[in-house]
Design an enzyme around this catalytic site. Structure first.
Site, PDB file in Angstrom:
ATOM      1  CE  LYS A   1       3.097  -0.225   3.613  1.00  0.00           C
ATOM      2  NZ  LYS A   1       2.627   1.172   3.448  1.00  0.00           N
ATOM      3  CB  THR A   2       4.155  -0.187  10.599  1.00  0.00           C
ATOM      4  OG1 THR A   2       4.994  -0.059   9.454  1.00  0.00           O
ATOM      5  CG2 THR A   2       5.002  -0.570  11.792  1.00  0.00           C
TER       6      THR A   2
ATOM      7  CG  HIS B   1      -9.436  27.199 -11.713  1.00  0.00           C
ATOM      8  ND1 HIS B   1      -9.171  26.361 -12.760  1.00  0.00           N
ATOM      9  CD2 HIS B   1      -8.265  27.841 -11.433  1.00  0.00           C
ATOM     10  CE1 HIS B   1      -7.901  26.466 -13.109  1.00  0.00           C
ATOM     11  NE2 HIS B   1      -7.332  27.367 -12.320  1.00  0.00           N
TER      12      HIS B   1
ATOM     13  CG  ASP C   1      -4.426  25.432 -13.538  1.00  0.00           C
ATOM     14  OD1 ASP C   1      -4.421  24.771 -12.485  1.00  0.00           O
ATOM     15  OD2 ASP C   1      -4.625  26.656 -13.576  1.00  0.00           O
TER      16      ASP C   1
ATOM     17  N   GLY D   1       0.813  -1.210   0.000  1.00  0.00           N
ATOM     18  CA  GLY D   1       0.000   0.000   0.000  1.00  0.00           C
ATOM     19  C   GLY D   1       0.840   1.250   0.000  1.00  0.00           C
TER      20      GLY D   1
ATOM     21  CG  HIS E   1      -5.859  31.716 -12.648  1.00  0.00           C
ATOM     22  ND1 HIS E   1      -5.274  31.419 -13.846  1.00  0.00           N
ATOM     23  CD2 HIS E   1      -5.797  30.566 -11.920  1.00  0.00           C
ATOM     24  CE1 HIS E   1      -4.871  30.150 -13.847  1.00  0.00           C
ATOM     25  NE2 HIS E   1      -5.174  29.624 -12.675  1.00  0.00           N
ATOM     26  CD  GLU E   2      -6.682  30.333  -8.017  1.00  0.00           C
ATOM     27  OE1 GLU E   2      -7.377  29.295  -8.016  1.00  0.00           O
ATOM     28  OE2 GLU E   2      -5.475  30.332  -8.291  1.00  0.00           O
TER      29      GLU E   2
ATOM     30  N   PRO F   1       2.418   4.848   1.287  1.00  0.00           N
ATOM     31  CG  PRO F   1       4.416   5.944   0.807  1.00  0.00           C
ATOM     32  CD  PRO F   1       3.152   5.468   0.175  1.00  0.00           C
ATOM     33  N   GLY F   2       1.952   5.497   4.766  1.00  0.00           N
ATOM     34  CA  GLY F   2       1.054   6.109   5.738  1.00  0.00           C
ATOM     35  C   GLY F   2      -0.317   5.500   5.827  1.00  0.00           C
TER      36      GLY F   2
END
Length: 649
Positions: A212-213, A432, A504, A206, A428-429, A208-209
């Site tokens: 699993k451990t 979006h 973008d 999987g 610009h934002e 990281p984070g």
């Protein structure tokens, strides 16, 4: 007597012999002391031949001990005599001293003679012995370290750090897979009666984070068996044969404590495919891997030993390591979904105090793609911000700021925009946001800000409406339009373009190319022209394998360009038809600099920003709805539990 005890005792025996030898040599080589009678001392006093006298009483023998030096003695030579313990002896010596003026030392305390003897005779030998003991102990420890170089570096987990499945939120299917291992470790006879063989090894795969451990620790905690943990890099050393020796020693310790668990973290450090890499491979690593393969499923038997390994790169592991009999089972530990993220936030938020407006369900909905470690880091960053701001509880403002820090980095408040740059970034934002609002397949806008973070001048958080495993062609095209909305708004409002849309374009082009080469969503037909691979050759990773000619490569570029241009024109039409909404969002950004999803929705409906009282009322209503949902789910679970108990009866 064993060899180890002999090795430990022999330096101390040698030390004793050295101290005795030093004592005898010092007494033989030391100053000469002449024993004389008191009458002989009187004669020398009459002849004025006395240079020094030391007078000390000895109450046990009722005598005076007299030491001193005569004028005709050589360097280091002295005399010793005794006299009755009486005033006459003292008066006689004082009389001669007043006449001849020789040096006279008297000691009134009888015990001071013993102290003087200890300081002058015994203490030097003790100091010498201590120095020699320290030297021999250093030599002995260095020799023992060199002898232990091939010993296993696996550590045994203590009971203080015991972890169970209660500490692991989410991962329901993964826990069910690992439950068999726990049952076997608790009652292995139940499996052996049926002729079943428990998996010798389980490979946790999987990102990281993802936990699993933590899962491996929980298995050991649930089974209540010894848990050895080691990293794959601890086996590989510069010296040949050390890694294989450590593998043998690790399994020897595990056999003595069977049944037990061995957890190897980052096994790809030692388990990479043999024969690859620069020069054909790494001999020491490959010998270590060979020994690991032999111990797991070779001529020897390892009853009651289960190996759990974790890796982020299962594609680079040697095929012999993954065959049945070694790592029989692979469990994919994926990223948590919305409900699992909420459970993880509850676990990590137990020791934290939150304000009333904090709803963990809403945070889980916003943190798409976060792993368990990311969620823990998010709450920790929010707690640090609350402490920095001298607050008694963590609020949504701290969680929002922590989210932005995790995603984009800290805000660059010292970076100053010009007025023109600020307007360009705001539009610009806003571009979006407008495209995301008007297209059904585009991602929802969760937050917009024009405060610089990291390398970005602004930040637009867009998340999918629902968490899906599949995406339709329309949804992918709408996503591309959403990414292109910022550049379209710049061009539409200012008649010129800037460098702010580079990221973008990168995301939009990646989606368009995957549609053409992997998903078969173009005029080239349902053909997979590229695929994700991670083959390792000469130490380099190639992420794509290309199965086409240069002519097909030209056609791929044409199709990608066609998709981008088509969606660019769609974004142009949306921006042109919704200029009022674009101006509304951009002006709100210029005024407030940051807008949340709730504020954007209110702005679209009412054409103005909400007041603080209205926002608080909406949040209270959301919290009531969440509480009602929690109550209903609890009632449903209780009903289901009652049904299951009735069926069992």
């Amino acid at each position: 007597m064993s060899k180890n005890t002999k090795r430990r005792i022999s330096p101390y025996i040698a030390l004793i012999f050295i101290i005795v030898a030093i004592y005898f040599i010092s007494t033989m080589v030391g100053s000469k002391v002449n024993d004389i009678t008191f009458s002989t001392l009187k004669k020398n006093l009459d002849k004025q031949n006395v240079e020094k006298i030391e007078l000390s009483p000895n109450t046990k023998g009722s005598i005076y001990e007299i030491r001193g030096k005569l004028k005709n003695y050589s360097n280091g030579e002295s005399f010793y005599t005794t006299a009755p313990l009486s005033d006459e002896t003292v008066n006689l010596i004082n009389k001669y001293q007043s006449e001849q003026k020789f040096k006279l030392d008297t000691t009134a305390d009888p015990s001071s003679g013993l102290l003087y003897t200890f300081l002058t005779s015994v203490l030097p030998y003790l100091l010498i012995g201590g120095i020699l003991l320290w030297f021999f102990s250093r030599q002995l420890s260095s020799n023992s370290k060199s002898m232990d170089f091939g010993k296993s570096r696996a550590k045994l987990q203590s009971d203080k750090n015991k972890v169970t499945f209660e500490n692991v939120a989410g991962l329901i299917e993964e826990k069910e897979e690992l439950q068999e291992l726990i049952d076997f470790l608790k009652d292995p006879k139940k499996f052996t009666k049926m002729g079943a063989r428990i998996p010798k090894g389980v490979l946790l795969v999987g990102n990281p984070g993802t936990g699993k451990t933590l899962l491996a620790k929980a298995v050991a905690g649930e089974a209540n068996v010894p848990f050895y943990f080691i990293s794959g890099s601890d086996f590989v050393e510069l010296f040949v044969g050390i890694g294989a020796s450590r593998v043998r020693d690790m399994f020897r310790q595990a056999k003595q404590n069977a049944p037990c668990l061995i957890f190897i973290d980052e096994i790809d450090a030692v388990g990479r495919q043999r024969g690859t890499g620069l020069g054909g491979g790494h001999d020491e690593r490959e010998q270590t891997l060979n020994q690991l393969l032999t111990e797991m499923d070779g001529f020897g038997t390892n009853e009651g030993i289960i190996i759990i390994a974790a890796t982020n790169r299962p594609d680079v592991l040697d095929p012999a390591l993954l065959r049945p009999g070694r790592f029989d089972r692979q469990i994919t530990v994926g990223l948590p979904d919305k409900t699992e993220r909420e459970d993880i936030l509850k676990v990590h938020g137990k020791n934290k105090t939150f304000e009333q407006n904090v709803v963990l369900k809403n945070i889980a909905q916003r943190t798409v793609g976060f792993s368990g470690a990311d969620l823990e880091n998010l709450l920790n960053e929010a707690a640090l911000l609350a402490v920095r701001r001298d607050k008694n509880a963590i609020g949504m403002a701290e969680i929002d700021e922590a989210y932005d820090r995790v995603i984009m980095g800290p805000a660059k408040k010292t970076r100053q925009y010009t007025e023109k740059e600020k307007r360009v970034v705001a539009y610009h934002e806003a571009g979006h946001a407008v495209v995301g609002i008007k297209l059904d397949g585009a991602d929802d806008v969760q937050k917009i800000t024009i405060i610089p973070r990291g390398q970005a001048g602004g930040y637009n958080l867009m998340l999918p409406k629902e968490e899906k495993f599949l995406a339709t062609e329309k949804e992918l095209l709408d996503k591309i339009s959403g990414y292109l909305g910022g550049r379209v708004a710049e061009e539409f409002m200012f008649g010129e373009v800037t460098t702010g849309a580079s990221n973008d374009f990168e995301k939009a082009t990646k989606i368009a190319r995957s549609m053409v080469t992997e998903y078969g969503m173009s005029e080239l037909g349902p053909i997979q022209l590229e695929e994700e691979t991670s083959s390792v050759f000469l130490g380099r990773d190639y992420n794509k394998s290309r199965n086409f000619s240069s002519q097909v490569a030209f056609q791929i570029d044409e199709e990608v360009r066609k998709i981008i241009n088509t969606q660019y024109n769609i974004s142009k039409k949306i921006i042109k038809d919704n200029k009022d909404l674009l101006d509304l969002i951009a002006n709100a950004l210029l005024d407030k600099e940051t807008l949340t999803r709730e504020e954007i929705e209110y702005l679209v409906k009412n054409k103005k920003l909400p007041k603080e009282d209205e926002v608080l009322e909406e949040k209270k209503e959301e919290k009531k709805e969440v509480k009602e949902e929690v109550k209903t789910t609890k009632k449903e679970t209780k009903k289901e539990n009652k049904k299951t108990t009735k069926k069992d009866k």
